[in-house]
Structures are given as structure tokens and as C-alpha cells.
Design a protein around this motif. Structure first.
Motif, PDB file in Angstrom:
ATOM      1  N   PRO A  11      18.232  83.175  21.773  1.00 39.07           N
ATOM      2  CA  PRO A  11      19.004  84.402  21.991  1.00 39.07           C
ATOM      3  C   PRO A  11      19.817  84.788  20.761  1.00 39.07           C
ATOM      4  CG  PRO A  11      19.853  82.565  23.297  1.00 39.07           C
ATOM      5  CD  PRO A  11      18.606  82.076  22.631  1.00 39.07           C
ATOM      6  N   LEU A  12      19.968  86.077  20.595  1.00 44.25           N
ATOM      7  CA  LEU A  12      20.749  86.566  19.460  1.00 44.25           C
ATOM      8  C   LEU A  12      22.228  86.342  19.716  1.00 44.25           C
ATOM      9  CD1 LEU A  12      19.137  90.018  18.748  1.00 44.25           C
ATOM     10  CD2 LEU A  12      19.339  88.142  17.132  1.00 44.25           C
ATOM     11  N   GLN A  35      31.033  85.644  11.878  1.00 44.59           N
ATOM     12  CA  GLN A  35      30.994  86.581  13.008  1.00 44.59           C
ATOM     13  C   GLN A  35      30.123  87.791  12.687  1.00 44.59           C
ATOM     14  OE1 GLN A  35      35.154  87.662  13.481  1.00 44.59           O
ATOM     15  NE2 GLN A  35      35.123  86.596  15.457  1.00 44.59           N
ATOM     16  N   TYR A  36      29.534  88.350  13.729  1.00 47.07           N
ATOM     17  CA  TYR A  36      28.823  89.624  13.592  1.00 47.07           C
ATOM     18  C   TYR A  36      29.776  90.729  14.026  1.00 47.07           C
ATOM     19  CZ  TYR A  36      24.685  86.832  12.868  1.00 47.07           C
ATOM     20  OH  TYR A  36      23.784  85.940  12.340  1.00 47.07           O
ATOM     21  N   LEU A  37      29.940  91.719  13.144  1.00 50.12           N
ATOM     22  CA  LEU A  37      30.943  92.768  13.370  1.00 50.12           C
ATOM     23  C   LEU A  37      30.335  94.146  13.153  1.00 50.12           C
ATOM     24  CD1 LEU A  37      33.564  91.247  10.923  1.00 50.12           C
ATOM     25  CD2 LEU A  37      33.856  91.330  13.405  1.00 50.12           C
ATOM     26  N   PRO A  38      30.900  95.171  13.798  1.00 53.25           N
ATOM     27  CA  PRO A  38      30.497  96.527  13.406  1.00 53.25           C
ATOM     28  C   PRO A  38      30.889  96.742  11.942  1.00 53.25           C
ATOM     29  CG  PRO A  38      31.916  96.556  15.350  1.00 53.25           C
ATOM     30  CD  PRO A  38      31.945  95.161  14.823  1.00 53.25           C
ATOM     31  N   GLU A 101      18.205  88.913   9.876  1.00 49.13           N
ATOM     32  CA  GLU A 101      17.450  89.394  11.036  1.00 49.13           C
ATOM     33  C   GLU A 101      18.402  89.711  12.189  1.00 49.13           C
ATOM     34  OE1 GLU A 101      14.534  86.724  12.797  1.00 49.13           O
ATOM     35  OE2 GLU A 101      13.354  88.500  13.336  1.00 49.13           O
ATOM     36  N   ASN A 102      19.412  88.856  12.384  1.00 46.02           N
ATOM     37  CA  ASN A 102      20.378  89.117  13.457  1.00 46.02           C
ATOM     38  C   ASN A 102      21.133  90.418  13.207  1.00 46.02           C
ATOM     39  OD1 ASN A 102      19.697  86.785  14.812  1.00 46.02           O
ATOM     40  ND2 ASN A 102      21.355  85.559  13.937  1.00 46.02           N
ATOM     41  N   CYS A 103      21.525  90.674  11.954  1.00 43.42           N
ATOM     42  CA  CYS A 103      22.233  91.932  11.648  1.00 43.42           C
ATOM     43  C   CYS A 103      21.357  93.130  12.017  1.00 43.42           C
ATOM     44  CB  CYS A 103      22.618  92.002  10.168  1.00 43.42           C
ATOM     45  SG  CYS A 103      23.960  90.914   9.686  1.00 43.42           S
ATOM     46  N   SER A 314       7.207  91.360   7.474  1.00 43.50           N
ATOM     47  CA  SER A 314       7.366  90.486   8.648  1.00 43.50           C
ATOM     48  C   SER A 314       8.217  91.197   9.694  1.00 43.50           C
ATOM     49  CB  SER A 314       8.033  89.177   8.230  1.00 43.50           C
ATOM     50  OG  SER A 314       9.175  89.440   7.445  1.00 43.50           O
ATOM     51  N   PRO A 315       7.868  90.996  10.987  1.00 43.53           N
ATOM     52  CA  PRO A 315       8.567  91.766  12.025  1.00 43.53           C
ATOM     53  C   PRO A 315       9.974  91.256  12.310  1.00 43.53           C
ATOM     54  CG  PRO A 315       6.974  90.266  13.023  1.00 43.53           C
ATOM     55  CD  PRO A 315       6.826  90.113  11.543  1.00 43.53           C
ATOM     56  N   VAL A 316      10.859  92.175  12.635  1.00 44.88           N
ATOM     57  CA  VAL A 316      12.193  91.818  13.127  1.00 44.88           C
ATOM     58  C   VAL A 316      12.063  91.609  14.626  1.00 44.88           C
ATOM     59  CG1 VAL A 316      14.545  92.706  13.502  1.00 44.88           C
ATOM     60  CG2 VAL A 316      13.342  93.215  11.352  1.00 44.88           C
ATOM     61  N   ARG A 317      12.691  90.546  15.144  1.00 43.79           N
ATOM     62  CA  ARG A 317      12.667  90.339  16.600  1.00 43.79           C
ATOM     63  C   ARG A 317      13.845  91.070  17.236  1.00 43.79           C
ATOM     64  NH1 ARG A 317      12.859  84.239  15.973  1.00 43.79           N
ATOM     65  NH2 ARG A 317      13.764  85.033  14.075  1.00 43.79           N
ATOM     66  N   TYR A 318      13.545  92.236  17.791  1.00 39.54           N
ATOM     67  CA  TYR A 318      14.598  93.032  18.427  1.00 39.54           C
ATOM     68  C   TYR A 318      14.770  92.595  19.866  1.00 39.54           C
ATOM     69  CZ  TYR A 318      14.207  96.276  14.500  1.00 39.54           C
ATOM     70  OH  TYR A 318      14.205  96.829  13.258  1.00 39.54           O
ATOM     71  N   LEU A 319      15.967  92.786  20.390  1.00 35.68           N
ATOM     72  CA  LEU A 319      16.200  92.478  21.798  1.00 35.68           C
ATOM     73  C   LEU A 319      15.963  93.680  22.675  1.00 35.68           C
ATOM     74  CD1 LEU A 319      19.296  90.196  22.179  1.00 35.68           C
ATOM     75  CD2 LEU A 319      16.877  89.689  22.446  1.00 35.68           C
TER      76      LEU A 319
END
Ligand code: PLP
Length: 323
Positions: A11-12, A35-38, A101-103, A314-319
Motif C-alpha cells: 500500500p502507498l 513525509q509526503y506533503l502537498p 513513484e509514491n509522489c 516503466s509504469p507508475v502503480r497508481y491507486l
């Protein structure tokens, strides 16, 4: 193109910010301090030497149609720069690739400009010794951007040759992708003053070097050439060499004089921000007949086709469905 969702992917991570302002610009996601942030909340200290001394290196890769283009080459160049600048960070290649990739996945962008960067950071004791600084890694994904806008891509860019000399390789190794842009920015103002849209800077010997965020190629009698030294070894520049090898076109890295550039049959620039982009006017004078050339058009077409080819992308794995 279908959305590439891998049901077995881990999971992302989630965005840690609670208030995402849909109007904040640019619309994207950053990774900073774990952290992932806007994007609007991704901020660094004014004491960071990346800001105070331009002591930083970075790389930019793009995502097109939900796929990274030549990510490995961008990671190679980024890690090469880190090593030369003697920077260390807690992520290896795979770790950085996962963060990028997560970003992208968290941003939902299917066409994105994705940057990884490392600054010298700050010294906890305020010492002036760069060895004392704690280096800082950051990354972000924002909407895809291009050096040339839609009209310029269609009719070709109008460039001016600046009298500013590009920072010489004896001072800064251009293979370390860097933010030493004052020469490039002053070149841009020269260009605007002369009614052009962007600039080309020369090297110390008066040959053509590069421009703000791009390399340059010229085509003469079916043969391509691009400045050999004193320029960033661009990934798009390298891609042009690879495309020429496939297409049976002759291409060389060599000195390109201003006179040779002016009498070329075709001129184009290359950048991750826009790909291969035609130039049809130099210092107010049309390049050949002033129209986008046949070789330029052919290379642009195959360059974008390669973005769907799994050997090159290479593909990005989107949710969830991207935007
Ligand atoms: N030259 C400079 C100074 C750049 O900053 C860039 C890209 O940002 C380029 C050339 C083109 O490099 P690439 O094709 O890897 O984007």
C-alpha cells in the motif's frame, strides 16, 4: 492507455497533510523529512546551504501517459552527482525510485515533472565546514511542464544567442546537475530584451554551449551535431543519440560554432521538460526556410512513441485513476 494498478503492490503511504487546498499551486506531492506533503507545504530552512550557497544537486525525470521515461538513467546521473559532491543520504537507488513513484501516485498525475534533489543541508553547530552538514533529500511530482509552449512547439522557438558565457566545466563539472543558473537567467533577460523567447549561451571558446534547461542540436546535410563539452550530459540529448542509432542517422558530439549553428538546415533543443523542441529563428533570422525541419519532426515522433515502449519506460502503480 489503461491505468496500471498492481493488486500485489504494497500500500502507498498516505499524505500527512490534512488540509489540501485544491487551489494551491502547483498541484503536486512532495516528500520531505520522511513525509509526503502537498507541494504548498513542502518548505525548507533559509539556513540550508542548498539555498544559501546553491550547494545541491538534483535530477528531473518525467512521467508521460502514466509511465516514467528512462528513470534508470536519471537515477544514475543523480547518484553520480551525489558522489562527486560527497553527499550522503539514507536512501539507495531503489529507495529513491520508490519515493518518486509514491509522489506521482499520490499526486495522481499521469503527465508529471518529477524531481529528486539533495542539498548540503545545515550544520547543527553552524560550523562553516560542509563536512558537518546533514544532507537533505527531497522529491516532488508536479504537472508536466515544457520549455516550449504549444504554439512554440508547432512553429519552432525563437532564440537569441547571449553574450553571457556558460559557467565553465573547469569551475563546475556540468555532469553534476546543479542550480548554478545566474548565467542562464541573465541570458534569458538578454533574449527577452531582443524579442526572443529563450537563449543559447556560449562556452569559453565562443562555441555554442546550452540554454536554460536544455541542450541544443543542429542538422547539416542530414548529419546531427551537438556541443561536446561544457554542457550537462542531458538524458534527452543521450536519447537523441539512441534514436539516431536506431534510425540510421549520423550524430556527433563536437564543437558547434555560432556560424555553423546559423547556417544549419535544422536546429532543435532537448530537455526532459518538453522533449525535442524545434528552433526556427536565431537572433531574428530564420533557420533555413524558417519551418520545422523533417528530421526534427521525425525524431519528435519517435521520441514520444518510445514513451509507451517497456524497454524505455516503466509504469507508475497508481491507486486510483490519474488526472
Ligand atoms: N542543460 C541544462 C543546464 C539543464 O538544466 C537541463 C535540464 O534541466 C538540460 C541541459 C537537459 O537535460 P535533460 O535532457 O536530462 O533534461
Amino acid at each position: 492507455m489503461s491505468n496500471s494498478i498492481d493488486p500485489h503492490a504494497k500500500p502507498l503511504p498516505s499524505l500527512s497533510a490534512h488540509h489540501i487546498d485544491p487551489h494551491s499551486y502547483p498541484d503536486g506531492v512532495a516528500f520531505l523529512d520522511g513525509q509526503y506533503l502537498p507541494m504548498s507545504q513542502a518548505k525548507i530552512s533559509v539556513l540550508d546551504w542548498g539555498f544559501l550557497h546553491s550547494d545541491a544537486t538534483y535530477d528531473t525525470v518525467h512521467v508521460w501517459g502514466g509511465r516514467f521515461f528512462r528513470l534508470d538513467l536519471h537515477l544514475d546521473r543523480f547518484f553520480g552527482g551525489l558522489e562527486k559532491l560527497r553527499m550522503t543520504m539514507p536512501f539507495d537507488r531503489d529507495g529513491v525510485a520508490e519515493i518518486l513513484e509514491n509522489c506521482v501516485a499520490l499526486s495522481g498525475h499521469r503527465a508529471a515533472y518529477v524531481e529528486m534533489l539533495c542539498t548540503r543541508g545545515t550544520s547543527p553547530t553552524f560550523s562553516r565546514d560542509p563536512r558537518d552538514a546533514v544532507n537533505r533529500f527531497m522529491a516532488f511530482a508536479v504537472p508536466f511542464g515544457s520549455v516550449a509552449n504549444a504554439e512554440q512547439l508547432q512553429r519552432g522557438l525563437h532564440v537569441a544567442i547571449s553574450d553571457k558565457v556558460r559557467i565553465p566545466p573547469a569551475s563546475i563539472d556540468p555532469a553534476i546537475k546543479n542550480y548554478h543558473w545566474l548565467d542562464l537567467v541573465r541570458g534569458l533577460y538578454d533574449a527577452y530584451d531582443r524579442g526572443a523567447e529563450t537563449a543559447l549561451l556560449l562556452d569559453f571558446n565562443g562555441n555554442v554551449a546550452e540554454g536554460p534547461g536544455f541542450n541544443v542540436f543542429c542538422v547539416d546535410d542530414g548529419k546531427l551535431s551537438t556541443p561536446a563539452a561544457g554542457v550537462l550530459p542531458g538524458i534527452t540529448r543521450r536519447t537523441v543519440f539512441d534514436l539516431c542509432a536506431e534510425a540510421g542517422l549520423a550524430v556527433a558530439a563536437a564543437d558547434v560554432s555560432v556560424a555553423a549553428l546559423r547556417r544549419s538546415d535544422e536546429v532543435f533543443i532537448t530537455s526532459t521538460a518538453g522533449g525535442i523542441m524545434p528552433v526556427t529563428m536565431i537572433d531574428g533570422i530564420p533557420v533555413a526556410d524558417g519551418k520545422v525541419g523533417a528530421i526534427t519532426k521525425r525524431l519528435i515522433a519517435i521520441y514520444w512513441q518510445k514513451h509507451e515502449d517497456p524497454v524505455w519506460s516503466s509504469p507508475v502503480r497508481y491507486l486510483r485513476p490519474g488526472k
